[in-house]
Design a protein around this motif. Structure first.
Motif, mmCIF file in Angstrom:
data_model
loop_
_atom_site.group_PDB
_atom_site.id
_atom_site.type_symbol
_atom_site.label_atom_id
_atom_site.label_comp_id
_atom_site.label_asym_id
_atom_site.label_seq_id
_atom_site.Cartn_x
_atom_site.Cartn_y
_atom_site.Cartn_z
ATOM 1 N N LEU A 190 0.827 -1.199 0.000
ATOM 2 C CA LEU A 190 0.000 0.000 0.000
ATOM 3 C C LEU A 190 0.866 1.255 0.000
ATOM 4 O O LEU A 190 1.615 1.498 0.937
ATOM 5 N N VAL A 191 0.754 2.044 -1.067
ATOM 6 C CA VAL A 191 1.380 3.367 -1.101
ATOM 7 C C VAL A 191 0.322 4.384 -0.716
ATOM 8 O O VAL A 191 -0.763 4.417 -1.305
ATOM 9 N N GLU A 192 0.615 5.189 0.292
ATOM 10 C CA GLU A 192 -0.369 6.140 0.812
ATOM 11 C C GLU A 192 0.310 7.407 1.319
ATOM 12 O O GLU A 192 1.339 7.334 1.974
ATOM 13 N N GLN A 193 -0.295 8.556 1.007
ATOM 14 C CA GLN A 193 0.129 9.798 1.652
ATOM 15 C C GLN A 193 -0.649 10.040 2.941
ATOM 16 O O GLN A 193 -0.249 10.862 3.764
ATOM 17 N N ASN A 194 -1.775 9.342 3.092
ATOM 18 C CA ASN A 194 -2.537 9.438 4.333
ATOM 19 C C ASN A 194 -1.888 8.499 5.351
ATOM 20 O O ASN A 194 -2.263 7.346 5.491
ATOM 21 N N THR A 195 -0.896 9.030 6.047
ATOM 22 C CA THR A 195 -0.054 8.206 6.904
ATOM 23 C C THR A 195 -0.837 7.542 8.027
ATOM 24 O O THR A 195 -0.610 6.367 8.340
ATOM 25 N N SER A 196 -1.751 8.266 8.647
ATOM 26 C CA SER A 196 -2.497 7.698 9.768
ATOM 27 C C SER A 196 -3.349 6.525 9.320
ATOM 28 O O SER A 196 -3.444 5.503 10.013
ATOM 29 N N VAL A 197 -3.965 6.637 8.144
ATOM 30 C CA VAL A 197 -4.756 5.535 7.596
ATOM 31 C C VAL A 197 -3.866 4.334 7.314
ATOM 32 O O VAL A 197 -4.180 3.196 7.685
ATOM 33 N N ALA A 198 -2.747 4.574 6.639
ATOM 34 C CA ALA A 198 -1.852 3.479 6.259
ATOM 35 C C ALA A 198 -1.326 2.738 7.488
ATOM 36 O O ALA A 198 -1.337 1.498 7.535
ATOM 37 N N LEU A 199 -0.860 3.469 8.482
ATOM 38 C CA LEU A 199 -0.286 2.835 9.664
ATOM 39 C C LEU A 199 -1.344 2.131 10.505
ATOM 40 O O LEU A 199 -1.024 1.221 11.280
ATOM 41 N N SER A 200 -2.604 2.529 10.356
ATOM 42 C CA SER A 200 -3.667 1.908 11.146
ATOM 43 C C SER A 200 -3.984 0.492 10.677
ATOM 44 O O SER A 200 -4.522 -0.317 11.443
ATOM 45 N N ILE A 201 -3.650 0.158 9.421
ATOM 46 C CA ILE A 201 -3.986 -1.170 8.906
ATOM 47 C C ILE A 201 -2.763 -1.994 8.510
ATOM 48 O O ILE A 201 -2.880 -3.207 8.314
ATOM 49 N N ALA A 202 -1.601 -1.350 8.390
ATOM 50 C CA ALA A 202 -0.416 -2.063 7.919
ATOM 51 C C ALA A 202 0.249 -2.850 9.040
ATOM 52 O O ALA A 202 0.155 -2.498 10.215
ATOM 53 N N HIS A 203 0.934 -3.914 8.632
ATOM 54 C CA HIS A 203 1.771 -4.670 9.565
ATOM 55 C C HIS A 203 3.198 -4.119 9.587
ATOM 56 O O HIS A 203 3.834 -4.051 10.643
ATOM 57 N N TYR A 204 3.670 -3.731 8.406
ATOM 58 C CA TYR A 204 5.032 -3.214 8.270
ATOM 59 C C TYR A 204 4.994 -1.937 7.439
ATOM 60 O O TYR A 204 4.097 -1.730 6.621
ATOM 61 N N ALA A 205 5.983 -1.079 7.661
ATOM 62 C CA ALA A 205 6.013 0.197 6.950
ATOM 63 C C ALA A 205 7.428 0.588 6.583
ATOM 64 O O ALA A 205 8.386 0.304 7.322
#
Length: 238
Positions: A190-205
């Protein structure tokens, strides 16, 4: 869907656009079954990395699925191996019907996943004959994801799926991504500029800056990182 998934490993990836060195020797690992997010500002090299994995541009370095390099595979063979990109800007065929868009996504596979798409996106079943360009922005984004699912992916790459959408639609997209990962066992990048959304569902970043990996780790740990807080989440939480 085929559940025989392995890690994606990238070693020394470089991407050039003429004299511009967009991706500068990055190493990256996407664990099988995970949601791995790539964060960073515009021009950091995020989309270029996805396009390289998809085979849509020239690069140097090595991209592997498990122990096998996919460097020599053209785009359509990567798709047949389960590597599917849902591009930024949706990329749907606006003058074609919803059904025609979906069938275009299934071009490289003998199996159509219409029933699966209907389960995830119920509204699509009633819109099959509608011209795709007349859908709302959120519906177009969902159609783009649905079309990608028609290709029977093992590895689904989503480039800015929340871009330009209202918060209520973004939440729906988030739920869909989680369902794709958890229920269908599809690895998501997942490429996202909405960091809070991305980190809320991702396992790794991974956090990209100027074509390089600046930070990486478990998403749950990066949420509390002061650098992430300051640069991408609007300041340090109290």
């Amino acid at each position: 869907m085929n559940k025989d998934i392995k890690d994606i490993t990238i070693k020394g990836l470089n991407v050039w656009y003429g004299p511009v060195h967009a991706v500068k020797g990055i190493d990256l690992n996407v664990p099988a079954g995970s949601i791995t997010t790539i964060l960073g500002a515009n021009g950091a090299g995020k989309s270029s990395t996805l396009k390289a994995i998809a085979g849509g541009l020239n690069y140097t370095g090595t991209i592997m699925i498990g122990d096998e390099s996919i460097n020599d595979l053209p785009v359509y063979k990567r798709v047949r191996n389960g590597v599917v990109l849902c591009p930024e800007g949706r990329g749907i065929f606006y003058q074609m019907t919803v059904k025609e868009n979906l069938l275009a996504g299934a071009y490289t596979t003998k199996n159509t996943n219409l029933d699966l798409v209907f389960d995830i996106f119920p509204f699509i079943k009633d819109r099959l004959n509608q011209i795709a360009g007349t859908l709302s922005g959120g519906e177009q984004q969902m159609l783009a994801i649905a079309r990608a699912l028609m290709a029977n992916p093992k590895y689904l790459m989503l480039d800015e799926p929340s871009l330009g959408l209202a918060p209520i639609i973004i939440q729906k997209i988030v739920e869909v991504i989680k369902q794709i990962n958890e229920s269908l066992k599809i690895t998501v990048i997942l490429v996202e500029q909405n960091t809070s959304v991305a980190l809320s569902i991702a396992h790794y970043a991974y956090v990209f800056e100027n074509g390089k990996v600046a930070l990486s780790g478990k998403a749950s740990e990066l949420v509390g990182n002061p650098i992430i807080q300051e640069k991408y989440l609007g300041g340090v939480r109290k």
